[in-house]
Each structure stands twice: as C-alpha cells, then as structure tokens.
Scaffold this motif. Structure first.
Motif, PDB file in Angstrom:
ATOM      1  N   ILE A   1      -2.474  -3.816  -4.640  1.00 22.94           N
ATOM      2  CA  ILE A   1      -1.819  -4.254  -5.868  1.00 22.94           C
ATOM      3  C   ILE A   1      -2.590  -3.792  -7.092  1.00 22.94           C
ATOM      4  O   ILE A   1      -1.994  -3.487  -8.139  1.00 22.94           O
ATOM      5  N   LEU A   2      -3.909  -3.684  -6.992  1.00 20.68           N
ATOM      6  CA  LEU A   2      -4.687  -3.142  -8.111  1.00 20.68           C
ATOM      7  C   LEU A   2      -4.366  -1.666  -8.328  1.00 20.68           C
ATOM      8  O   LEU A   2      -4.255  -1.207  -9.469  1.00 20.68           O
ATOM      9  N   LYS A   3      -4.189  -0.947  -7.235  1.00 16.16           N
ATOM     10  CA  LYS A   3      -3.796   0.459  -7.350  1.00 16.16           C
ATOM     11  C   LYS A   3      -2.422   0.563  -8.026  1.00 16.16           C
ATOM     12  O   LYS A   3      -2.209   1.422  -8.883  1.00 16.16           O
ATOM     13  N   ALA A   4      -1.518  -0.313  -7.648  1.00 17.19           N
ATOM     14  CA  ALA A   4      -0.182  -0.323  -8.258  1.00 17.19           C
ATOM     15  C   ALA A   4      -0.277  -0.649  -9.746  1.00 17.19           C
ATOM     16  O   ALA A   4       0.382  -0.005 -10.572  1.00 17.19           O
ATOM     17  N   CYS A   5      -1.090  -1.632 -10.101  1.00 12.74           N
ATOM     18  CA  CYS A   5      -1.263  -1.990 -11.519  1.00 12.74           C
ATOM     19  C   CYS A   5      -1.786  -0.803 -12.317  1.00 12.74           C
ATOM     20  O   CYS A   5      -1.326  -0.537 -13.430  1.00 12.74           O
ATOM     21  N   GLY A   6      -2.736  -0.088 -11.746  1.00 11.53           N
ATOM     22  CA  GLY A   6      -3.276   1.090 -12.422  1.00 11.53           C
ATOM     23  C   GLY A   6      -2.229   2.175 -12.585  1.00 11.53           C
ATOM     24  O   GLY A   6      -2.141   2.812 -13.641  1.00 11.53           O
ATOM     25  N   SER A   7      -1.415   2.366 -11.570  1.00  8.72           N
ATOM     26  CA  SER A   7      -0.436   3.461 -11.619  1.00  8.72           C
ATOM     27  C   SER A   7       0.622   3.262 -12.692  1.00  8.72           C
ATOM     28  O   SER A   7       1.170   4.228 -13.212  1.00  8.72           O
TER      29      SER A   7
ATOM     30  N   MET B   1       0.835  -1.213   0.000  1.00  8.83           N
ATOM     31  CA  MET B   1       0.000   0.000   0.000  1.00  8.83           C
ATOM     32  C   MET B   1       0.865   1.257   0.000  1.00  8.83           C
ATOM     33  O   MET B   1       0.544   2.226  -0.682  1.00  8.83           O
ATOM     34  N   GLY B   2       1.938   1.241   0.766  1.00  3.72           N
ATOM     35  CA  GLY B   2       2.825   2.406   0.806  1.00  3.72           C
ATOM     36  C   GLY B   2       3.413   2.711  -0.556  1.00  3.72           C
ATOM     37  O   GLY B   2       3.403   3.850  -1.008  1.00  3.72           O
ATOM     38  N   TYR B   3       3.928   1.679  -1.211  1.00  2.00           N
ATOM     39  CA  TYR B   3       4.469   1.873  -2.555  1.00  2.00           C
ATOM     40  C   TYR B   3       3.385   2.326  -3.529  1.00  2.00           C
ATOM     41  O   TYR B   3       3.578   3.250  -4.317  1.00  2.00           O
ATOM     42  N   ALA B   4       2.228   1.672  -3.487  1.00  5.53           N
ATOM     43  CA  ALA B   4       1.138   2.012  -4.408  1.00  5.53           C
ATOM     44  C   ALA B   4       0.653   3.443  -4.185  1.00  5.53           C
ATOM     45  O   ALA B   4       0.437   4.186  -5.146  1.00  5.53           O
ATOM     46  N   ASP B   5       0.503   3.842  -2.927  1.00  2.00           N
ATOM     47  CA  ASP B   5       0.015   5.184  -2.608  1.00  2.00           C
ATOM     48  C   ASP B   5       0.971   6.285  -3.033  1.00  2.00           C
ATOM     49  O   ASP B   5       0.565   7.425  -3.240  1.00  2.00           O
ATOM     50  N   HIS B   6       2.254   5.951  -3.154  1.00  2.00           N
ATOM     51  CA  HIS B   6       3.252   6.969  -3.499  1.00  2.00           C
ATOM     52  C   HIS B   6       3.787   6.829  -4.922  1.00  2.00           C
ATOM     53  O   HIS B   6       4.847   7.352  -5.250  1.00  2.00           O
ATOM     54  N   GLY B   7       3.041   6.098  -5.768  1.00  2.00           N
ATOM     55  CA  GLY B   7       3.381   6.026  -7.183  1.00  2.00           C
ATOM     56  C   GLY B   7       4.530   5.111  -7.540  1.00  2.00           C
ATOM     57  O   GLY B   7       5.139   5.249  -8.594  1.00  2.00           O
TER      58      GLY B   7
ATOM     59  N   MET C   1       5.943  -0.475  -9.530  1.00  2.00           N
ATOM     60  CA  MET C   1       6.844  -1.603  -9.763  1.00  2.00           C
ATOM     61  C   MET C   1       7.327  -2.202  -8.443  1.00  2.00           C
ATOM     62  O   MET C   1       7.395  -3.429  -8.299  1.00  2.00           O
ATOM     63  N   GLU C   2       7.643  -1.348  -7.480  1.00  2.00           N
ATOM     64  CA  GLU C   2       8.095  -1.831  -6.182  1.00  2.00           C
ATOM     65  C   GLU C   2       6.965  -2.582  -5.467  1.00  2.00           C
ATOM     66  O   GLU C   2       7.196  -3.598  -4.811  1.00  2.00           O
ATOM     67  N   ALA C   3       5.733  -2.079  -5.613  1.00  2.00           N
ATOM     68  CA  ALA C   3       4.582  -2.763  -5.014  1.00  2.00           C
ATOM     69  C   ALA C   3       4.404  -4.150  -5.629  1.00  2.00           C
ATOM     70  O   ALA C   3       4.162  -5.124  -4.907  1.00  2.00           O
ATOM     71  N   LEU C   4       4.551  -4.238  -6.957  1.00  2.00           N
ATOM     72  CA  LEU C   4       4.441  -5.541  -7.619  1.00  2.00           C
ATOM     73  C   LEU C   4       5.530  -6.501  -7.145  1.00  2.00           C
ATOM     74  O   LEU C   4       5.279  -7.687  -6.938  1.00  2.00           O
TER      75      LEU C   4
END
Length: 190
Positions: A41-47, A8-14, A17-20
């Motif tokens: 992870i869905l947020k990360a995929c979208g970003s 979530m931290g990685y995804a929330d901050h753009g 790739m790190e979130a994945l």
C-alpha cells in the motif's frame, strides 16, 4: 494472502487507486494488514502521490511498532515519502530505523537526487560508508553518479567511478550510461 496478492499486484503494475480500493475493502471485511500489506500500500501511495493516505498508513505502522521490527516496511515508507516529495519525513523515518540495509540508504539517496537535493544525498552516501555494515550496490552507485551529474561535480564523480570499478560493477549498461551523462555534464569529454 489473497488481499496482499491483489494489493501488491496492483501496486507493482502502477494501479495505485485499485490497490487503495483493495486495501479499504480488506479492512472493511475485517482483515488486519500485515507487513506485506503495508509495503504494497505504501508503494501504491507513492505511485499516485497519495501523501495523505501515506500519512494514515504511517500512523498504523507506528501503532503496530513495525518500524522497530521490520526494515522492509521502513524502506517502503522512506521510498513513499521521497517519491511524494516529503524528504524531511523520509529522513525522519531513516533516523528512527533501528536496522538499516543497503535498500534503506539507497531509498533516501535516490529520493534526494530525484528531488534535486544531490548535496544532501552525498551526506547520506557518506553516512552509509561510515556506518560500514554494507556496501553500495549498483542502484546506489547509479543514484550517486546521477547526483554528481546534477552538480557537475567531476572530482566526486571520478571518485564514485573508482568505487564502482573497485566494487567490480563494470559493464553495466545503466552505470555506463550514468557515467557518460556525468562526464558530459561535467565537461569532461575525453
């Protein structure tokens, strides 16, 4: 919890790739994703517009029957598909959800407007109103006003403006900016 916090931290901050990478490491270590993991992870995929990974995640969500149980996961899935430009998939997910909230409707409306499909967004706005269980919030209104601006539809824009006033959302700088843009694009400068 630790993996979810990282994802979530990685995804929330753009940092999609790190979130994945964290997601893959988490699964490699034998931890099963939960609802929070899927949202992140869905947020990360979208970003990072990782639509193939998004399809994989969707399959896992379906295997776990989460769309029937968790509106937040459904909303994240709609948002990811809309951001990635797969609007038909976002619409399919919306139709599958047993429970919808204002975020559900706003995700599809916003996605459609941002992808240049404001007329379709109007349909979903009407469906949200007809369903009648929830009222549009400020984000929904901003998306609808932006949709009216892209269509240069003054009449509908004025109706939405009246609904904003009726909802008591006045003085919001983002709504006011969207209204100015909509009135300008519609040629109503008075």
């Amino acid at each position: 919890v630790s993996w979810n916090a990282l994802i979530m931290g990685y995804a929330d901050h753009g940092h999609g790739m790190e979130a994945l990478k964290c997601f893959e490491d988490m699964e490699h270590e034998g931890f099963c994703p939960n609802n929070t993991t899927f949202v992140g992870i869905l947020k990360a995929c979208g970003s990072i517009v990782a639509i193939n990974k998004g399809h994989e995640i969707h399959a896992q969500i379906d295997q776990n029957g989460l769309l029937e149980k968790d509106v937040v996961v459904g909303n994240a899935l709609i948002d990811m598909y809309a951001i990635c430009g797969e609007l038909y998939k976002a619409q399919e997910v919306l139709e599958e959800l047993l429970v919808r909230d204002v975020v559900t409707w706003t995700a599809i409306i916003t996605g459609l407007v941002k992808q240049g499909h404001a007329k379709e967004a109007l349909y979903y706005f009407d469906e949200m109103i007809i369903e009648g269980k929830m009222k549009p919030d400020r984000v929904t209104f901003i998306s609808m006003i932006d949709g009216c601006a892209s269509l240069a539809n003054l009449e509908l824009g004025q109706i939405i403006h009246a609904q904003v006033i009726e909802a008591g959302i006045v003085g919001d700088i983002f709504i006011e900016t969207s209204l100015l843009n909509m009135y300008g694009k519609s040629g109503c400068l008075y």
